[in-house]
Design an enzyme around this catalytic site. Structure first.
Site, mmCIF file in Angstrom:
data_model
loop_
_atom_site.group_PDB
_atom_site.id
_atom_site.type_symbol
_atom_site.label_atom_id
_atom_site.label_comp_id
_atom_site.label_asym_id
_atom_site.label_seq_id
_atom_site.Cartn_x
_atom_site.Cartn_y
_atom_site.Cartn_z
ATOM 1 C CG ASN A 14 -1.674 1.267 1.420
ATOM 2 O OD1 ASN A 14 -1.748 2.092 0.503
ATOM 3 N ND2 ASN A 14 -2.262 1.452 2.591
ATOM 4 C CE LYS A 16 -0.121 3.434 4.656
ATOM 5 N NZ LYS A 16 -0.056 3.570 6.091
ATOM 6 C CG HIS A 100 -5.818 2.164 5.039
ATOM 7 N ND1 HIS A 100 -5.408 3.163 5.884
ATOM 8 C CD2 HIS A 100 -4.809 1.263 4.979
ATOM 9 C CE1 HIS A 100 -4.187 2.868 6.321
ATOM 10 N NE2 HIS A 100 -3.795 1.726 5.777
ATOM 11 C CD GLU A 102 -2.908 5.765 6.564
ATOM 12 O OE1 GLU A 102 -2.840 5.763 5.324
ATOM 13 O OE2 GLU A 102 -2.040 5.250 7.291
ATOM 14 C CD GLU A 172 -3.709 -2.232 7.366
ATOM 15 O OE1 GLU A 172 -2.590 -2.493 6.940
ATOM 16 O OE2 GLU A 172 -4.342 -1.214 7.043
ATOM 17 N N GLY A 178 2.335 2.554 10.629
ATOM 18 C CA GLY A 178 3.302 3.621 10.423
ATOM 19 C C GLY A 178 4.008 4.065 11.698
ATOM 20 C CB SER A 217 4.933 -1.525 12.122
ATOM 21 O OG SER A 217 4.583 -0.146 12.288
ATOM 22 N N GLY A 238 2.700 -1.046 4.298
ATOM 23 C CA GLY A 238 2.873 0.335 3.887
ATOM 24 C C GLY A 238 4.341 0.656 3.653
ATOM 25 N N GLY A 239 4.995 1.209 4.688
ATOM 26 C CA GLY A 239 6.367 1.701 4.564
ATOM 27 C C GLY A 239 7.342 0.729 3.921
#
Ligand code: PGA
Length: 261
Positions: A14, A16, A100, A102, A172, A178, A217, A238-239
């Site tokens: 993802n 983002k 999600h 966010e 999640e 994050g 994470s 994500g990251g």
């Protein structure tokens, strides 16, 4: 060696809000090449809308899939700024992330709208990745299981049983996204098992086919311990999906952990 794991593991990036078109193409094609030998899992990248069609075009003929990060339920009309699930499918995506945290936190998403998006994704031939997860204050108040159960029920309310079986659920925990603060394997497994149990209530044995991803994470060095848990079938990342090296390493570590006997 054990038998192939059921359900088949799935690792989805993802991205983002990230990158230019050329950044997106080089990350996607780099991941494509780096995971080309991975046969025991499904893998996808999650670019932004502007890059979706170009990335999908570059990945044509490869096993690497493309996921959108959202999508709207109407197909056309006066909905300025929205992107339809049918447009996303037409652009070459295979999956659509919906709900999600966010989106829920910053853009007013609710279980009801998540459910509508998931239904529209399925109608467009996409696989929805339906995200649920508690906040830190909900966890601290001992409400994690109840919150996740309520979100699961609400976000899948409009789906038929056949549609639900085709869907992916992503747990999640908001406090792990994050933040570098990953849920422990036992914390994640507790929630995944509760999600599976709830799906079993509705679908009986067919619930075993549904992939329940963990997100928050996930990194190359913690994915293996998560994937060893019985009800963790993959990861939404994500990251660590933003460089070829870290995402490819994460996928390979994750696959090795769940194919090892
Ligand atoms: P993270 O994000 O891996 O950077 O924590 C996960 C997600 O939001 O899907």
């Amino acid at each position: 060696m054990s038998n192939p794991r059921i359900p088949r593991p799935f690792f989805c990036g993802n991205w983002k809000l990230w990158g230019t078109l050329s950044d997106s193409v080089s990350l996607a094609t780099g991941v494509r090449d780096a995971v080309a030998g991975v046969a025991a899992a499904d893998v996808a990248v999650g670019p932004g809308f502007v890059a979706l069609a170009t990335v999908a075009e570059k990945l044509k003929g490869s096993s690497l899939g493309v996921a959108s990060q959202d999508g709207y339920w109407e197909q056309k009309g006066a909905f300025t700024g929205e992107v339809a699930m049918t447009q996303i499918a037409d652009a070459g995506a295979k999956y659509a992330i919906v709900g999600h945290s966010e989106r829920r936190q910053y853009f007013g998403e609710t279980d009801e709208t998540v459910s509508r998006r998931a239904k529209a994704a399925l109608a467009a031939g996409l696989v929805p990745i339906i995200c649920i997860g508690e906040t830190l204050s909900e966890r601290d108040a001992g409400q994690a299981l109840a919150v996740v159960a309520k979100q699961l029920d609400g976000a899948t309310a409009s789906l038929t049983d056949d549609e639900l079986v085709k869907s992916v659920i992503a747990y999640e925990p908001v406090w792990a996204i994050g933040t570098g603060r990953v849920a422990s394997p036992a914390q994640a497994q507790e929630i995944h098992a509760s999600i599976r149990a709830r799906l079993v209530q509705r679908l009986a044995t067919r619930a075993q086919q549904i992939r329940i991803l963990y997100g928050g994470s996930v990194k190359p060095d913690n994915v293996a311990e998560l994937m060893k848990e019985k009800d963790i079938d993959g990861a939404l990342v994500g990251g660590a999906s933003l460089t070829v090296d870290s995402f490819a390493k994460l996928v390979k570590e994750g696959v090795a952990a769940c194919t090892r006997s």
